[in-house]
Design an enzyme around this catalytic site. Structure first.
Site, mmCIF file in Angstrom:
data_model
loop_
_atom_site.group_PDB
_atom_site.id
_atom_site.type_symbol
_atom_site.label_atom_id
_atom_site.label_comp_id
_atom_site.label_asym_id
_atom_site.label_seq_id
_atom_site.Cartn_x
_atom_site.Cartn_y
_atom_site.Cartn_z
ATOM 1 N N ARG A 76 0.914 -1.163 -0.001
ATOM 2 C CA ARG A 76 -0.053 -0.052 -0.124
ATOM 3 C C ARG A 76 0.700 1.396 0.036
ATOM 4 O O ARG A 76 1.864 1.320 0.830
ATOM 5 C CB ARG A 76 -1.008 -0.151 1.111
ATOM 6 N N HIS A 120 -2.879 10.947 1.012
ATOM 7 C CA HIS A 120 -2.445 10.761 2.340
ATOM 8 C C HIS A 120 -1.922 12.106 2.966
ATOM 9 O O HIS A 120 -0.801 11.979 3.242
ATOM 10 C CB HIS A 120 -1.405 9.438 2.451
ATOM 11 N N GLU A 166 -7.169 8.377 7.015
ATOM 12 C CA GLU A 166 -7.328 8.812 8.321
ATOM 13 C C GLU A 166 -8.013 10.508 8.197
ATOM 14 O O GLU A 166 -7.328 11.131 8.637
ATOM 15 C CB GLU A 166 -6.154 8.854 9.067
ATOM 16 N N ASN A 295 -6.957 1.743 10.253
ATOM 17 C CA ASN A 295 -5.517 1.676 10.618
ATOM 18 C C ASN A 295 -5.916 1.462 12.293
ATOM 19 O O ASN A 295 -6.554 2.326 12.905
ATOM 20 C CB ASN A 295 -5.145 3.099 10.417
ATOM 21 N N TYR A 297 -3.637 1.210 16.064
ATOM 22 C CA TYR A 297 -2.411 0.884 16.374
ATOM 23 C C TYR A 297 -2.550 0.486 18.103
ATOM 24 O O TYR A 297 -1.895 -0.035 18.680
ATOM 25 C CB TYR A 297 -1.651 2.452 16.614
ATOM 26 N N GLU A 375 -3.297 -0.237 8.195
ATOM 27 C CA GLU A 375 -2.018 0.012 8.887
ATOM 28 C C GLU A 375 -2.080 -0.507 10.277
ATOM 29 O O GLU A 375 -3.231 -0.735 10.898
ATOM 30 C CB GLU A 375 -1.731 1.432 9.232
HETATM 31 C C1 BGP Z 1 -1.099 6.719 11.131
HETATM 32 C C2 BGP Z 1 -0.773 7.396 9.618
HETATM 33 C C3 BGP Z 1 0.496 7.267 9.184
HETATM 34 C C4 BGP Z 1 1.848 6.989 10.290
HETATM 35 C C5 BGP Z 1 1.073 6.141 11.485
HETATM 36 C C6 BGP Z 1 2.069 6.169 12.512
HETATM 37 O O1 BGP Z 1 -1.848 7.871 11.656
HETATM 38 O O2 BGP Z 1 -1.796 7.248 8.447
HETATM 39 O O3 BGP Z 1 0.914 8.020 8.133
HETATM 40 O O4 BGP Z 1 2.355 8.038 10.509
HETATM 41 O O5 BGP Z 1 0.016 6.637 11.877
HETATM 42 O O6 BGP Z 1 1.814 7.180 13.229
HETATM 43 P P1 BGP Z 1 3.288 8.150 13.841
HETATM 44 O O7 BGP Z 1 3.886 8.343 12.819
HETATM 45 O O8 BGP Z 1 2.640 9.321 14.459
HETATM 46 O O9 BGP Z 1 3.628 7.289 15.012
#
Ligand code: BGP
Length: 473
Positions: A76, A120, A166, A295, A297, A375
């Site tokens: 991607r 993006h 996002e 996405n 995390y 992500e």
């Molecule tokens: C998401 C974005 C990415 C990437 C990722 C990690 O929000 O889509 O582009 O940056 O987060 O975040 P960070 O770089 O703030 O740790």
């Protein structure tokens, strides 16, 4: 017993143009708002910028060869709008199209499926200057025209398109926190810009369908699921507020073409609700996605927050000094508190694979859509020792999240694929180059490019095995 991953599961990895390409002013590329924003001292960690990034623009063949060696099934990446249209509209820069044509062909040479993100965050500066970018309805037409150029040029080879990456993040950082361009702090303007971005997203999806292009399209949403800190009634309501505020407020619009009623009422009471024209609802309903890009995390844990309570003005941890994040929330609605059951990264992000399963289940049950995980990954300091990087924490993180995906599949969720963030190390928008996510280490400091040599981390080989065994190892 866990249901196995399907045979055509897309084991992938992800990046974004500004974070990897560099070549910010080469071959006819116009300026983006990020090219401009990073020039102002103090906007990013140690003033890092993407002028060179990891030089993917010139080294994409080397990077794609590494992807092939790892066995990636999908990659991607995003297209830089101002590389294709230097002024955001009008004359096309052929060299921009050439670059992405070559990248796509290089991927296909190794049977790696290109997953293309149309936007993006690197908005052409010309459109920001002309009409304030996302704050003007003029962008709907310009964004759609740009997307159509991409569909015409690449849809013979691209099967999955991500419309906006996002939206919740670029809108909130751009118009509330002031930490992304255009660095405005005004909630009224934020909700207007957000509504216009919703319309632009729907317009692009509608154009894709009407154009009869093959393939599937959907936005990527940054879903941070929330849990109430305990069963106190006030905390339960605070968590409901958070769920509407941070998740349903976007995903409901993508899928149902309407905002959640309670949230809209709250915004109306505060005098910051967006202007919704009668024709808007029709457009939103005509531009609904084929899949939800997810996405993921981390999760957050929520408690109630009085009207004079904490806001988002506190310090965020962009340095990697663990424990420096200050409490944040929306006064009167909710605040985020620590979860005693979860470990955190050096950037104070919780590590919660179960949260990924929660997101997948909720998207599937509430929206009845397949999910493409666009992500997921661990940002950490990595150290290069004798040409090796022993990133066991990343392996553990990714391994536990793969298991959570399999559990969600077993629960009945349709998951199309999994793109880790990221393939090579790259620029983190606000955290600089020291926060690394890749399978491939790039030897680069904040402000010195070194020779940008690539090194395979331990996680590179780990994921190679995962792909080879289709998720069984
Ligand atoms: C998401 C974005 C990415 C990437 C990722 C990690 O929000 O889509 O582009 O940056 O987060 O975040 P960070 O770089 O703030 O740790």
């Amino acid at each position: 017993k866990l249901v196995p991953f399907s045979k055509n599961f897309l084991w992938g990895s992800a990046s974004a143009a500004y974070q990897v390409e560099g070549a910010w002013n080469e071959d006819g590329k116009g300026l983006s708002v990020w090219d401009n924003f990073v020039q102002k001292p103090g906007t990013t960690f140690k003033n890092s910028n993407g002028n060179v990034a990891v030089d993917h623009y010139h080294r994409f063949k080397e990077d794609v060869a590494l992807m092939a060696e790892q066995g990636l099934k999908a990659y991607r990446f995003s297209i830089s709008w101002s590389r294709i249209l230097p002024n955001g509209k009008g004359t096309i820069n052929q060299k921009g199209l050439d670059f992405y044509n070559e990248l796509i062909d290089e991927l296909l040479k190794y049977d790696i499926e290109p997953i293309v993100t149309i936007y993006h965050w690197d908005l052409p500066q010309a459109l920001q200057d002309e009409y304030n970018g996302w704050e003007s309805r003029e962008i709907i037409e310009d964004f759609t025209a740009y997307a159509k150029i991409l569909f015409d040029a690449f849809s013979d080879r691209v099967r999955h398109w991500v419309s906006l990456n996002e939206q919740n993040v670029f809108i909130m950082h751009g118009y509330m926190l002031g930490s992304h361009p255009p660095a405005v702090q005004n909630l009224k303007r934020m909700y207007e810009a957000n509504h216009i971005a919703n319309l632009a997203n729907a317009s692009v999806i509608k154009a894709f369908r009407e154009g009869g292009y093959p393939g599937k399209i959907g936005p990527s949403f940054a879903y941070t699921p929330s849990y109430p800190v305990d069963c106190h009634p006030e905390n339960i309501i605070a968590n409901e507020n958070m769920a509407d505020y941070s998740a349903h407020f976007w995903m409901d619009v993508y899928v149902y073409g309407r905002y959640p009623k309670v949230m809209l009422t709250t915004l109306e009471k505060m005098g910051i609700a967006p202007t919704i024209l009668p024709t808007d609802t029709d457009l939103l309903k005509q531009g609904t996605p084929d899949f939800m890009g997810l996405n993921y995390y981390q999760s957050v844990t929520i408690a109630s927050n009085p009207l004079d309570g904490v806001s988002f003005s506190g310090k965020a941890n962009y340095s990697g000094e663990k424990g420096t994040t200050q409490e944040a929330g929306m006064p009167g609605l909710f605040k985020m508190v620590s979860n005693p059951y979860l470990e955190k990264t050096n950037w104070d992000w919780t590590i919660d694979p179960n949260g990924l399963r929660v997101c997948l289940r909720r998207i599937s049950s509430r929206y009845n859509l397949p999910v493409l995980i666009t992500e997921n990954g661990l940002g950490e300091f990595d150290t290069l020792e004798d040409g090796k990087i022993h990133d066991n924490e990343r392996i553990n993180y990714l391994h536990s999240h793969c298991l959570a995906i399999q559990e969600a599949i077993t629960d009945g969720v349709e998951v199309i694929g999994y793109c880790t963030w990221s393939f090579t190390d790259l620029l983190s928008w606000l955290n600089g180059y020291q926060k690394r996510y890749g399978f491939v280490y790039v030897d680069r400091d904040e402000n010195s490019e070194k020779e940008l040599k690539r090194y395979k981390k331990d996680s590179f080989y780990w994921y190679q095995q995962v792909i080879k065994s289709n998720g069984q190892s």
